[in-house]
Scaffold this active site. Structure first.
Site, PDB file in Angstrom:
ATOM      1  N   GLY A  12       1.249  -1.351  -0.045  1.00  0.00           N
ATOM      2  CA  GLY A  12      -0.263   0.251   0.271  1.00  0.00           C
ATOM      3  C   GLY A  12       1.142   1.183  -0.374  1.00  0.00           C
ATOM      4  CB  CYS A  13      -0.306   4.609   0.815  1.00  0.00           C
ATOM      5  SG  CYS A  13       0.239   6.643   1.213  1.00  0.00           S
ATOM      6  CG  PHE A  14       6.318   5.071  -0.198  1.00  0.00           C
ATOM      7  CD1 PHE A  14       5.100   5.830  -0.535  1.00  0.00           C
ATOM      8  CD2 PHE A  14       6.512   4.700  -1.382  1.00  0.00           C
ATOM      9  CE1 PHE A  14       5.095   7.024  -1.459  1.00  0.00           C
ATOM     10  CE2 PHE A  14       6.821   5.900  -2.884  1.00  0.00           C
ATOM     11  CZ  PHE A  14       5.777   7.107  -2.165  1.00  0.00           C
TER      12      PHE A  14
END
Length: 169
Positions: A12-14
């Site tokens: 997912g979003c880092f």
């Protein structure tokens, strides 16, 4: 001279992944970037096929690849294909980028342990991809949630360690 190692994961979003991993025991550094895609020098606006991932530099005397993966499976939902929270697309896939056969086997064992636990409603769709190159994201994405404490994240600790269950079995 240190004997630090590096691990590469995407889930997912880092931003949220980095924020949670940065404070884990044994983690010495984190950097967000792009892995497993189609172009060189990817950017936030142009990273076809790349996952938003993190590079974790860790001290193997204080933690292990297996313990890092255990935490990875506790802070994101590995059962959603190409999605975490509101983020959708292959950039947000759940992937472990292994550097050698030992890491691949450890990854397979941890995925089996996660699936066997029954904690998630389905099996993990986490892919295993050979590590090739890590492209660091732009400076504004590094340490994002430190710079923007109320910024977006869909990552949080959902469970205790999967490794504790394994010891009891």
């Amino acid at each position: 001279m240190n004997d630090y190692k590096k691990a590469y994961i995407a889930g997912g979003c880092f931003w949220g992944m980095e924020e949670l991993f940065r404070v884990r025991p044994g983690v010495r550094d984190t950097e967000v970037g792009y892995l497993g895609g189609d172009n060189e020098n990817p950017t936030y606006r142009n990273h076809p096929g790349h996952a938003e991932g993190i590079e974790i530099t860790y001290d193997p005397r204080e933690t292990s690849f297996k313990k890092l993966l255990d935490y990875f499976f506790r802070i994101h939902n590995p059962t959603t294909l190409d999605q975490q929270g509101n983020d959708r697309g292959s950039s947000y896939r759940s992937t472990i980028f292994f550097k050698n056969e030992e890491e691949k086997k450890t990854s397979e064992a941890v995925i089996k342990m996660v699936n066997d636990s029954g904690r998630w409603k389905g099996d993990a769709v986490t892919t295993l991809e050979p590590f090739t190159v890590f492209w660091a994201a732009e400076p504004e994405h590094q340490d994002y949630l430190i710079k923007h404490p109320n910024g977006y994240t869909c990552h949080f600790e959902r469970f205790d360690s999967f490794l504790k269950e394994q010891k009891q079995a």
